[in-house]
Design a protein around this motif. Sequence first.
Motif, PDB file in Angstrom:
ATOM      1  N   LEU A  36       0.824  -1.200   0.000  1.00  0.00           N
ATOM      2  CA  LEU A  36       0.000   0.000   0.000  1.00  0.00           C
ATOM      3  C   LEU A  36       0.861   1.255   0.000  1.00  0.00           C
ATOM      4  O   LEU A  36       0.651   2.175  -0.779  1.00  0.00           O
TER       5      LEU A  36
ATOM      6  N   GLN B  15      -1.295  -4.946   2.002  1.00  0.00           N
ATOM      7  CA  GLN B  15      -2.477  -5.781   2.083  1.00  0.00           C
ATOM      8  C   GLN B  15      -1.994  -7.217   1.969  1.00  0.00           C
ATOM      9  O   GLN B  15      -1.168  -7.526   1.088  1.00  0.00           O
TER      10      GLN B  15
ATOM     11  N   PHE C   8      -9.283   1.488  -2.760  1.00  0.00           N
ATOM     12  CA  PHE C   8      -8.191   0.537  -2.577  1.00  0.00           C
ATOM     13  C   PHE C   8      -7.861  -0.159  -3.899  1.00  0.00           C
ATOM     14  O   PHE C   8      -6.695  -0.343  -4.244  1.00  0.00           O
TER      15      PHE C   8
ATOM     16  N   ILE D 168     -10.731  -8.142   5.146  1.00  0.00           N
ATOM     17  CA  ILE D 168      -9.653  -7.446   4.464  1.00  0.00           C
ATOM     18  C   ILE D 168      -8.521  -7.270   5.470  1.00  0.00           C
ATOM     19  O   ILE D 168      -8.704  -6.644   6.517  1.00  0.00           O
TER      20      ILE D 168
ATOM     21  N   ILE E 115      -4.737  -6.022   6.623  1.00  0.00           N
ATOM     22  CA  ILE E 115      -3.645  -5.084   6.415  1.00  0.00           C
ATOM     23  C   ILE E 115      -2.553  -5.411   7.420  1.00  0.00           C
ATOM     24  O   ILE E 115      -2.848  -5.663   8.605  1.00  0.00           O
TER      25      ILE E 115
ATOM     26  N   TYR F 262      -7.713  -6.115  10.691  1.00  0.00           N
ATOM     27  CA  TYR F 262      -8.670  -6.504   9.663  1.00  0.00           C
ATOM     28  C   TYR F 262     -10.027  -5.888   9.922  1.00  0.00           C
ATOM     29  O   TYR F 262     -10.393  -5.568  11.049  1.00  0.00           O
TER      30      TYR F 262
END
Length: 470
Positions: A128, A134, A247, A263, A265, A283
């Motif tokens: 990112l 991610q 994103f 999701i 990170i 997340y």
Amino acid sequence: MIFNSLEQINISNIPVVIVGSGPAAITLALELEKNNIDSLIIEAGEEKYNYDSQQNYKGEIVGDTISDLTHNRLRQFGGTSGHWGGWSRPLEDYHFEKWNIKKEDLDKYSDNTCNILGIKNKFDKTNLNDYFDQIEFQYSTVRFGKKYKNHIFKSDKISLALKTQVSHFEGNNNTTQFAVCYSNGKKYMVPSKNFILACGGVENSRILLWTREKNSQFIDPRLPIGKYWMCHPWMLGGNGVIKKSKFKNILKDKFIDSGAKPIHIATTKKIRTAKNILGGTFYMNAIEDTKIHKEIIKDLLCIAPELGKKVARKVFNKDLKCGNIFLQLEEEPRIDNQITLHSKLKDNLNIPITKLFYKQSTSTVRNAKKILEEFANFCRETGSGRIAILDEIYQLKYYDSLGVNHHMGGTRMGDSPKTSVVDKNLKIHNNKNLYVAGSSNFTSGGFANPTYTIIQLSLRLSAEITNKLV
């Protein structure tokens, strides 16, 4: 084959005895079988969960409150895999900086690890910015007891003794000679050429401490058994709104579309050095939680009024992901966080129960705040969302633990008997044939769930034992 006591098994000539029947133990036995090596798995519990048996996992916790030790591990065939979440991912290369092995020493076992877990060997990571990636987890549905029961039942190389508790080990001249067990009311001295202790991130330390208590000359008194215990602090860090299309636009074809799964990170190595913090992953559910829309919008109206109004107008826009942000953080290994033997309370075999000293680190709250602040900056600068941090974390006061389920450390790996318990081959320092397998060997915890790495280390240990015997 599977037996309900030791009296049905010829224990006179078994080259490898494995204590415990969780992922580490079963992995070891299966690999040794492939190389035509007999093994005996000794499991204190029964085939399935039994309440009375589970009570032997009672322990006293001194310090900060964490999950009850009878709730977050299982005393049964298959071990704690009987209720694990299945999240699987290898550690990053920089997580091994304080280990005495490297990531590439385990990478060679990745295909086999994924096969055992029934997952794809695919763990995407896309950048990112300097501080965040991610990442992708694979989700295993394997319950080791269920998956491998029939295989072990039919095996002529693997014997499994249920309802058999190992008390301690005995030996002399730096050689382990017997595992002292109690099965069906009888005491057994099980001999072997090699012993592997694979009872998890609490019991491994407890059994070794009791072994040293019984014979201080057999286990090196310098070994920091039980010390540097750690976990993955798991907490609610805040809530927020993320625009998925933003994103995707930032990452383009590298965006990891998780579908209905969270999701994820993760922090990069650079944020660790730049901000002097440990890392973590966090997340948000990919499916928005409509129940907390009003709460989130209320918070946003306070800290970002214009955005709050905009979100309120578009609350059902499917591109907006509104939800709680959960963090799983790396924790520093501290010598004072440790497993000891209780001075008064004992189990049904008169063995001291576990006494765990654990205090939350103030650096964990600082890490959580810094990670969320930096991610909030990223979201604001890219227009991809807004993050609201819980006040107690923002004010560096405390965090509420949502559970402590990843037990690590206590028999840490290293080169020196003064600062570690096992060497790079997982053999106890100054002992010729007693090994330890599992997350208790971790020198640091990283942020990924430990089971994947546990299996990699077990496969590596099986290769070591095979080379020794064949």
